[in-house]
Design a protein around this motif. Sequence first.
Motif, mmCIF file in Angstrom:
data_model
loop_
_atom_site.group_PDB
_atom_site.id
_atom_site.type_symbol
_atom_site.label_atom_id
_atom_site.label_comp_id
_atom_site.label_asym_id
_atom_site.label_seq_id
_atom_site.Cartn_x
_atom_site.Cartn_y
_atom_site.Cartn_z
ATOM 1 N N THR A 34 4.765 7.857 -4.557
ATOM 2 C CA THR A 34 3.352 8.489 -4.443
ATOM 3 C C THR A 34 2.817 7.900 -5.440
ATOM 4 O O THR A 34 3.352 7.572 -6.635
ATOM 5 N N ASP A 35 1.193 7.790 -5.361
ATOM 6 C CA ASP A 35 0.530 7.360 -6.552
ATOM 7 C C ASP A 35 -0.123 8.530 -7.250
ATOM 8 O O ASP A 35 -0.080 9.572 -6.810
ATOM 9 N N ASN A 40 -4.699 9.060 -3.682
ATOM 10 C CA ASN A 40 -3.686 7.974 -3.110
ATOM 11 C C ASN A 40 -2.550 8.599 -2.900
ATOM 12 O O ASN A 40 -1.538 8.077 -2.551
ATOM 13 N N LEU A 42 0.494 10.017 -0.862
ATOM 14 C CA LEU A 42 1.092 9.613 0.550
ATOM 15 C C LEU A 42 1.670 10.946 0.931
ATOM 16 O O LEU A 42 2.694 11.486 0.458
ATOM 17 N N GLN A 96 2.252 0.384 0.963
ATOM 18 C CA GLN A 96 1.265 1.318 0.114
ATOM 19 C C GLN A 96 0.419 0.213 -0.814
ATOM 20 O O GLN A 96 0.720 -0.704 -1.423
ATOM 21 N N TYR A 97 -1.067 0.371 -0.454
ATOM 22 C CA TYR A 97 -1.798 -0.549 -1.096
ATOM 23 C C TYR A 97 -2.807 0.104 -1.962
ATOM 24 O O TYR A 97 -3.261 1.330 -1.142
ATOM 25 N N PHE A 133 -7.576 2.672 -0.626
ATOM 26 C CA PHE A 133 -6.229 2.834 -0.515
ATOM 27 C C PHE A 133 -5.698 3.290 0.941
ATOM 28 O O PHE A 133 -6.541 3.428 1.811
ATOM 29 N N ALA A 135 -1.586 3.588 3.092
ATOM 30 C CA ALA A 135 -0.346 3.710 3.353
ATOM 31 C C ALA A 135 0.226 3.703 4.738
ATOM 32 O O ALA A 135 -0.683 4.217 5.465
#
Length: 155
Positions: A34-35, A40, A42, A96-97, A133, A135
């Motif tokens: 995870t971010d 962000n 996930l 994931q971006y 963002f 995912a």
Amino acid sequence: MYQLVIAFITSLLLTVVASLPTNSNNLIDPEIPTDSEADNFLDIDKFANSTAFTVVENGTNLRYTFGKRVKSDRLVSQNTETNYWPTPQNVTLILQYPGSGQGAIITFVEVVVNQSSNIGLARVIAGGIGKRFMATIVEGNRTFWFNYSAHIYGI
């Protein structure tokens, strides 16, 4: 059950999880990265309400797309990876971006997969078009190889 985990971090955070076929329908690794930013995060519980990509099948090539190109967008992230196994695998790819920091506003995503079977799917599980963002989960089932090229466009 045997699992192979391959992680590659660039502007995309990617995780490929391959496991031998089982009777379980749960192909998602519970240890998804995870971010640190709350937006962000996930959240795998959102998978049930995820958004499917459009898919075009051409033999063992699957082209998943989401969103649409706009006049001022540009390629903001891309990655390619090749994987082969001696026995058929169920593969889950998590894209994931951005990998870190703040990303561009996403307009279009394309993931082209070449695999030995034509059984697969792709879903957005967090963020998406118009967000900074995203995912995504891409799955391939009963495949001896899983080669992909991912492209994310944004403004």
